[in-house]
Write a protein that holds these residues in place. Structure first.
Motif, PDB file in Angstrom:
ATOM      1  N   ASN A 140      22.880  30.084 101.434  1.00  0.00           N
ATOM      2  CA  ASN A 140      22.732  30.142 102.882  1.00  0.00           C
ATOM      3  C   ASN A 140      21.285  29.865 103.272  1.00  0.00           C
ATOM      4  O   ASN A 140      21.021  29.154 104.240  1.00  0.00           O
ATOM      5  N   THR A 141      20.346  30.400 102.525  1.00  0.00           N
ATOM      6  CA  THR A 141      18.929  30.161 102.805  1.00  0.00           C
ATOM      7  C   THR A 141      18.590  28.690 102.627  1.00  0.00           C
ATOM      8  O   THR A 141      17.867  28.112 103.445  1.00  0.00           O
ATOM      9  N   ILE A 142      19.111  28.069 101.594  1.00  0.00           N
ATOM     10  CA  ILE A 142      18.862  26.649 101.360  1.00  0.00           C
ATOM     11  C   ILE A 142      19.421  25.820 102.505  1.00  0.00           C
ATOM     12  O   ILE A 142      18.761  24.900 103.007  1.00  0.00           O
ATOM     13  N   GLU A 143      20.635  26.127 102.947  1.00  0.00           N
ATOM     14  CA  GLU A 143      21.234  25.391 104.062  1.00  0.00           C
ATOM     15  C   GLU A 143      20.415  25.549 105.334  1.00  0.00           C
ATOM     16  O   GLU A 143      20.196  24.577 106.063  1.00  0.00           O
ATOM     17  N   ARG A 144      19.955  26.758 105.604  1.00  0.00           N
ATOM     18  CA  ARG A 144      19.140  26.988 106.795  1.00  0.00           C
ATOM     19  C   ARG A 144      17.820  26.234 106.705  1.00  0.00           C
ATOM     20  O   ARG A 144      17.348  25.664 107.698  1.00  0.00           O
TER      21      ARG A 144
END
Length: 83
Positions: A49-53
């Motif tokens: 999720n952090t990578i996508e954000r």
């Protein structure tokens, strides 16, 4: 003869205790492994999720930089026409 029967009974009881103990240990080990796997899955999901954000923010940043370049170019054109 009594000694042989006694030894067989003792061996059978010992085997039964070992089997019960091993089964209990396997259950505990399996439960611990499932818990750890679930926790690891949560951490991986959080990381993804952090990578996508971050990727989304980088796209927005590039778009804003492009808009700033266009605005600066327009300002430069307007300043050149005024003079």
């Amino acid at each position: 003869m009594e000694t042989i029967i006694s030894a067989c009974i003792s061996a059978a009881v010992t085997l039964l205790v070992c089997l019960i103990s091993n089964h209990g240990q396997q259950e505990k080990t399996r439960a611990l492994m499932e818990y750890k796997l679930n926790e690891l899955t949560k951490r991986v999901d959080k990381h993804n999720n952090t990578i996508e954000r971050t990727y989304h923010l980088e796209e927005q940043m590039a778009l804003q930089e492009e808009k700033m370049k266009v605005a600066n170019h327009r300002i430069s054109d307007l300043e050149g026409k005024v003079e």
